[in-house]
Design a protein around this motif. Sequence first.
Motif, PDB file in Angstrom:
ATOM      1  N   VAL A   1      -4.711   1.850 -12.429  1.00 27.01           N
ATOM      2  CA  VAL A   1      -5.106   2.280 -11.084  1.00 27.01           C
ATOM      3  C   VAL A   1      -6.020   3.498 -11.166  1.00 27.01           C
ATOM      4  CG1 VAL A   1      -4.277   3.209  -8.878  1.00 27.01           C
ATOM      5  CG2 VAL A   1      -3.035   1.346  -9.984  1.00 27.01           C
TER       6      VAL A   1
ATOM      7  N   PRO B   1      -6.945  -2.329  -8.023  1.00 24.61           N
ATOM      8  CA  PRO B   1      -6.999  -1.612  -6.745  1.00 24.61           C
ATOM      9  C   PRO B   1      -5.717  -0.864  -6.450  1.00 24.61           C
ATOM     10  CG  PRO B   1      -6.622  -3.946  -6.384  1.00 24.61           C
ATOM     11  CD  PRO B   1      -6.875  -3.782  -7.857  1.00 24.61           C
ATOM     12  N   LEU B   2      -5.809   0.012  -5.481  1.00 21.52           N
ATOM     13  CA  LEU B   2      -4.627   0.704  -4.996  1.00 21.52           C
ATOM     14  C   LEU B   2      -3.629  -0.331  -4.487  1.00 21.52           C
ATOM     15  CD1 LEU B   2      -4.167   3.829  -4.609  1.00 21.52           C
ATOM     16  CD2 LEU B   2      -4.580   3.431  -2.183  1.00 21.52           C
TER      17      LEU B   2
ATOM     18  N   CYS C   1       4.182   0.304  -1.725  1.00 21.52           N
ATOM     19  CA  CYS C   1       4.968   0.953  -2.777  1.00 21.52           C
ATOM     20  C   CYS C   1       6.339   1.341  -2.233  1.00 21.52           C
ATOM     21  CB  CYS C   1       4.298   2.245  -3.245  1.00 21.52           C
ATOM     22  SG  CYS C   1       2.943   2.034  -4.384  1.00 21.52           S
TER      23      CYS C   1
ATOM     24  N   TYR D   1      -1.550   6.627   4.127  1.00 23.93           N
ATOM     25  CA  TYR D   1      -1.695   7.266   2.820  1.00 23.93           C
ATOM     26  C   TYR D   1      -0.358   7.775   2.276  1.00 23.93           C
ATOM     27  CZ  TYR D   1      -6.546   7.086   4.269  1.00 23.93           C
ATOM     28  OH  TYR D   1      -7.769   6.649   4.706  1.00 23.93           O
TER      29      TYR D   1
ATOM     30  N   THR E   1       1.258   4.799  -0.277  1.00 22.66           N
ATOM     31  CA  THR E   1       0.714   4.420  -1.582  1.00 22.66           C
ATOM     32  C   THR E   1      -0.052   5.547  -2.260  1.00 22.66           C
ATOM     33  OG1 THR E   1      -1.237   3.511  -0.480  1.00 22.66           O
ATOM     34  CG2 THR E   1       0.552   1.992  -0.969  1.00 22.66           C
ATOM     35  N   PHE E   2      -1.001   6.130  -1.563  1.00 17.88           N
ATOM     36  CA  PHE E   2      -1.904   7.083  -2.196  1.00 17.88           C
ATOM     37  C   PHE E   2      -1.192   8.355  -2.644  1.00 17.88           C
ATOM     38  CE2 PHE E   2      -4.681  10.818  -1.683  1.00 17.88           C
ATOM     39  CZ  PHE E   2      -5.591  10.569  -2.691  1.00 17.88           C
TER      40      PHE E   2
ATOM     41  N   LEU F   1       1.267   8.184  -5.655  1.00 13.53           N
ATOM     42  CA  LEU F   1       0.591   7.891  -6.913  1.00 13.53           C
ATOM     43  C   LEU F   1       0.148   9.156  -7.636  1.00 13.53           C
ATOM     44  CD1 LEU F   1      -1.797   4.876  -6.184  1.00 13.53           C
ATOM     45  CD2 LEU F   1      -0.134   5.014  -8.023  1.00 13.53           C
TER      46      LEU F   1
ATOM     47  N   ARG G   1      -6.011  12.424 -12.375  1.00 16.78           N
ATOM     48  CA  ARG G   1      -5.539  12.164 -11.017  1.00 16.78           C
ATOM     49  C   ARG G   1      -6.421  12.852  -9.978  1.00 16.78           C
ATOM     50  NH1 ARG G   1       0.681  10.611 -11.714  1.00 16.78           N
ATOM     51  NH2 ARG G   1       0.564  10.175 -13.928  1.00 16.78           N
TER      52      ARG G   1
ATOM     53  N   PHE H   1      -9.371  10.515  -9.695  1.00 22.24           N
ATOM     54  CA  PHE H   1      -8.958   9.344  -8.931  1.00 22.24           C
ATOM     55  C   PHE H   1      -8.886   9.672  -7.448  1.00 22.24           C
ATOM     56  CE2 PHE H   1      -5.094   7.759  -6.805  1.00 22.24           C
ATOM     57  CZ  PHE H   1      -5.463   6.442  -6.600  1.00 22.24           C
TER      58      PHE H   1
ATOM     59  N   HIS I   1     -11.219   8.088  -4.535  1.00 19.57           N
ATOM     60  CA  HIS I   1     -10.612   7.258  -3.500  1.00 19.57           C
ATOM     61  C   HIS I   1     -10.902   7.825  -2.106  1.00 19.57           C
ATOM     62  CE1 HIS I   1      -7.832   4.474  -1.635  1.00 19.57           C
ATOM     63  NE2 HIS I   1      -7.274   5.492  -1.004  1.00 19.57           N
TER      64      HIS I   1
ATOM     65  N   GLU J   1     -12.869   6.075   1.075  1.00 20.13           N
ATOM     66  CA  GLU J   1     -12.304   5.973   2.419  1.00 20.13           C
ATOM     67  C   GLU J   1     -13.242   6.573   3.460  1.00 20.13           C
ATOM     68  OE1 GLU J   1      -8.788   4.637   3.309  1.00 20.13           O
ATOM     69  OE2 GLU J   1      -9.871   3.602   1.699  1.00 20.13           O
TER      70      GLU J   1
END
Length: 288
Positions: A129, A135-136, A140, A155, A158-159, A162, A207, A210, A214, A218
């Motif tokens: 990821v 993908p995201l 979760c 968000y 999942t976001f 992570l 991270r 990432f 991301h 968005e």
Amino acid sequence: MAFFRRKKQTVQEAPEEAHEPPVTLVLAFGEAIDADALAPLFSALPEYAEIAVNGDAGSVATPEDKHFSVCPDTGRYGGRYVARADARSAFSASGAETLFGFLQHAEEDLVFYGENEKAGSREDPLARVFNGERPLPAHCAARRELASTGCKGKYAETFAPLLFAESAASISAYLADGEPAEPAGEEELLSLVSYFNGVKPALAAERYRFAFRHITEELLKYYAREAINGQSERLRALDESLKKENMALWVAAAENSPLGFVKTLRKRGYDLPFYLKAALRVHGVLKK
């Protein structure tokens, strides 16, 4: 001669044993609750699960043969894992049983579900990821410590978890066949940027990259969608607020925009020419 009154002996009831909820199910719903639709979900929930309700908690009827606790969704959860569901969805009984059964014995920080992967897979998908190789995840279940992050909206599921998870597993349990999540609006996006500003000093390099990538994607989806719809004032408001909140993201939106459309927006008073609107419709930026 002295008299002593003997105290009456009372039988003390043993205190009820406290149980840590194995799962907190966060339910969001509109005005109406379909009890029949929730039945497959509740029948699959493990004993002593917690149900946090984003709505009228008193209107959620749970089965009488199970011990559940129902409370308003305050963002503070008691379950080892936290999963979210839209109560307007049609839930899968087998998917719910697979997911909640897996969570009772799971050890990972995150469990991706609704994934087209082998059930019970112990592969840790986090690196893929972060590297952009997958993908995201759409959904979760996160450990309690990661689920209560202060991040809001879609968000939070999942976001945000992570960013600090150390391990994850994927299972092909489809909890619901719900509608796709609504696109993020201006308030939700700016809240995400504010959240990122607060946590970025604590993020490891991979991270951080990432998260930055991301959030930029968005933002570009928002710019493209509102530009196609001719929402100049909304674009102006978000763009000016973004510049104040995080200049680096403001610059990245322009530098990474397909066909340089964000730069054009800013030069033309947030109104795109027709040919650029047509190009954005087929470019795919809205589908990422």
